[in-house]
Design an enzyme around this catalytic site. Structure first.
Site, PDB file in Angstrom:
ATOM      1  N   ASP A  85      18.726  21.684 -47.032  1.00 10.87           N
ATOM      2  CA  ASP A  85      17.819  21.465 -46.156  1.00 10.87           C
ATOM      3  C   ASP A  85      18.324  19.779 -46.654  1.00 10.87           C
ATOM      4  O   ASP A  85      17.455  20.113 -47.480  1.00 10.87           O
ATOM      5  CB  ASP A  85      16.319  21.860 -45.781  1.00 10.87           C
ATOM      6  CG  ASP A  85      16.338  20.765 -44.163  1.00 10.87           C
ATOM      7  OD1 ASP A  85      15.851  19.600 -44.531  1.00 10.87           O
ATOM      8  OD2 ASP A  85      15.428  21.854 -42.920  1.00 10.87           O
ATOM      9  N   ASP A  96      18.777  15.150 -40.071  1.00 11.34           N
ATOM     10  CA  ASP A  96      18.704  16.226 -40.465  1.00 11.34           C
ATOM     11  C   ASP A  96      18.933  17.474 -39.988  1.00 11.34           C
ATOM     12  O   ASP A  96      19.069  18.066 -38.712  1.00 11.34           O
ATOM     13  CB  ASP A  96      16.947  16.570 -39.856  1.00 11.34           C
ATOM     14  CG  ASP A  96      15.976  17.618 -40.261  1.00 11.34           C
ATOM     15  OD1 ASP A  96      16.788  18.178 -41.157  1.00 11.34           O
ATOM     16  OD2 ASP A  96      14.557  17.762 -39.667  1.00 11.34           O
ATOM     17  N   HIS A 156      12.012  19.740 -33.526  1.00 10.01           N
ATOM     18  CA  HIS A 156      11.149  17.861 -33.698  1.00 10.01           C
ATOM     19  C   HIS A 156      12.213  16.819 -33.258  1.00 10.01           C
ATOM     20  O   HIS A 156      12.813  17.200 -33.374  1.00 10.01           O
ATOM     21  CB  HIS A 156      10.347  18.090 -34.830  1.00 10.01           C
ATOM     22  CG  HIS A 156      11.219  17.795 -36.023  1.00 10.01           C
ATOM     23  ND1 HIS A 156      11.829  17.263 -36.738  1.00 10.01           N
ATOM     24  CD2 HIS A 156      12.006  19.260 -37.085  1.00 10.01           C
ATOM     25  CE1 HIS A 156      12.829  16.866 -37.703  1.00 10.01           C
ATOM     26  NE2 HIS A 156      12.712  18.223 -37.605  1.00 10.01           N
ATOM     27  N   HIS A 164       8.945  13.371 -38.898  1.00  9.70           N
ATOM     28  CA  HIS A 164       8.547  14.806 -38.113  1.00  9.70           C
ATOM     29  C   HIS A 164       7.906  14.172 -36.249  1.00  9.70           C
ATOM     30  O   HIS A 164       6.534  13.720 -36.920  1.00  9.70           O
ATOM     31  CB  HIS A 164       7.608  15.406 -38.659  1.00  9.70           C
ATOM     32  CG  HIS A 164       8.080  16.710 -39.022  1.00  9.70           C
ATOM     33  ND1 HIS A 164       8.110  18.000 -40.068  1.00  9.70           N
ATOM     34  CD2 HIS A 164       8.928  17.390 -37.709  1.00  9.70           C
ATOM     35  CE1 HIS A 164       8.074  19.288 -39.206  1.00  9.70           C
ATOM     36  NE2 HIS A 164       8.872  18.910 -37.909  1.00  9.70           N
ATOM     37  N   GLU A 188      15.966  23.565 -35.169  1.00  9.99           N
ATOM     38  CA  GLU A 188      15.255  24.293 -36.125  1.00  9.99           C
ATOM     39  C   GLU A 188      14.859  26.226 -36.370  1.00  9.99           C
ATOM     40  O   GLU A 188      13.647  25.776 -35.788  1.00  9.99           O
ATOM     41  CB  GLU A 188      14.883  22.934 -37.184  1.00  9.99           C
ATOM     42  CG  GLU A 188      14.427  23.643 -38.901  1.00  9.99           C
ATOM     43  CD  GLU A 188      13.384  22.309 -39.592  1.00  9.99           C
ATOM     44  OE1 GLU A 188      13.611  21.145 -38.898  1.00  9.99           O
ATOM     45  OE2 GLU A 188      13.787  22.901 -40.027  1.00  9.99           O
ATOM     46  N   GLU A 279      19.586  24.406 -38.967  1.00  4.85           N
ATOM     47  CA  GLU A 279      19.437  22.622 -38.101  1.00  4.85           C
ATOM     48  C   GLU A 279      20.205  22.015 -38.176  1.00  4.85           C
ATOM     49  O   GLU A 279      21.010  21.920 -38.618  1.00  4.85           O
ATOM     50  CB  GLU A 279      18.593  22.642 -38.948  1.00  4.85           C
ATOM     51  CG  GLU A 279      17.685  21.072 -38.234  1.00  4.85           C
ATOM     52  CD  GLU A 279      16.454  21.191 -39.237  1.00  4.85           C
ATOM     53  OE1 GLU A 279      16.858  20.825 -40.611  1.00  4.85           O
ATOM     54  OE2 GLU A 279      15.527  20.039 -38.742  1.00  4.85           O
TER      55      GLU A 279
HETATM   56 MN    MN Z   1      13.308  19.556 -39.544  1.00  7.02          MN
HETATM   57 MN    MN Z   2      15.625  19.550 -42.551  1.00  5.25          MN
END
Ligand code: MN
Ligand code: MN
Length: 285
Positions: A85, A96, A156, A164, A188, A279
């Site tokens: 990640d 992200d 998110h 976040h 995600e 994600e």
């Molecule tokens: Mn994330």
């Molecule tokens: Mn992530």
């Protein structure tokens, strides 16, 4: 979204594409996860962006928040389900994304389920769509594969220097009527063959600035200062600190005791089910 903000996001995405390409050759049997994380982080800087948090490399029943510790000896073994990640930011605008690899295998049913659910969710994302509609597509797709979504992990929103932001987009069905607007969001997906819940576990390797507080240890003061300046109030880890390993845990404990920093313990699937993650960030417009 303003043109300048969009340019930052595009640059962050471009760097993340290159880092993913670079990473594919690294996530292999017998590779040390410390080497993988450090070379990815170095690559991000070389490409003109910054890591928005330490590269997370979480294995099997560990769903998230594992990043290699200082001198971490862990290596990748055949059949390990490895989630990578990464958050890449340009001027605080974060891209992200995460993917999962099964070491020594082409793929794994859990990976296929997570990627399909991510693709199905991305297909329906547009301004005005409700959070509950996205969650429903994710859970339904995962169930078609015979697996469970992890219900207490969420997609998110993303905002400048905020990894976040609202809204939370759960992986399990819900009745949240919040509409997605013109914004950056991360879908995600977490899939497991376990019960579908994560719990806090050990160790804790990731921290983040919370607020200024007086602390006694000079090392603690140094960490708090770095968390604001060098790490720009985004998450950081011990191996980034350049502080004597003999002082680091005590300093972090002092900062936690006075509520100056957040901590993010490793998250494990509570029935020790295997976990895959997929994600992607998208700009909704
Ligand atoms: Mn994330
Ligand atoms: Mn992530």
């Amino acid at each position: 979204m303003e043109k300048e903000i969009l340019e930052n996001y595009h640059k962050a995405k471009e760097v993340s594409d290159k880092v993913i390409e670079f990473t594919k050759g690294l996530v292999k049997e017998n590779k040390k996860i410390l080497t993988i994380a450090e070379s990815m982080e170095k690559k991000i800087f070389e490409l003109g962006a910054k890591p928005a948090w330490p590269i997370n490399i979480s294995i099997n029943e560990v769903a998230a928040h594992y990043t290699p510790d200082m001198n971490d000896p862990l290596t990748l073994k055949v059949n390990a389900l490895v989630k990578v990640d990464m958050g890449i930011h340009v001027n605080g605008y974060i891209w992200d994304r995460a993917f999962t690899v099964c070491i020594g295998k082409e793929s794994h049913p859990l990976i296929q389920a997570s990627e399909k659910a991510l693709q199905e969710a991305l297909k329906i994302v547009k301004p005005g769509i409700k959070v509950c509609e996205i969650s429903e597509v994710i859970e339904n797709t995962i169930k078609e594969f015979g697996f469970n979504p992890i219900r207490n992990l969420c997609g998110h929103g993303l905002e400048q220097y905020n990894q976040h932001a609202p809204p939370s987009i759960p992986n399990g069905k819900n009745t949240i009527q919040t509409e997605i607007k013109d914004q950056a969001i991360a879908i995600e997906v977490f899939v497991t063959n376990g019960a579908g819940l994560v719990k806090d576990s050990f160790p804790t390797l990731i921290f983040k600035y919370k607020q200024d507080k007086p602390v006694r240890l000079p090392e603690a003061r140094k960490i708090l200062e770095k968390s604001k300046t060098e790490f720009e109030k985004l998450p950081f880890t011990k191996r980034w600190l350049n502080i004597s390993p003999f002082k680091i845990d005590l300093a972090l404990k002092q900062l936690l005791d006075v509520d100056a920093i957040f901590d993010y313990p490793v998250l494990k699937e509570e029935t020790n089910g295997l976990v895959a993650q997929a994600e992607e960030t998208t700009i909704v417009k």
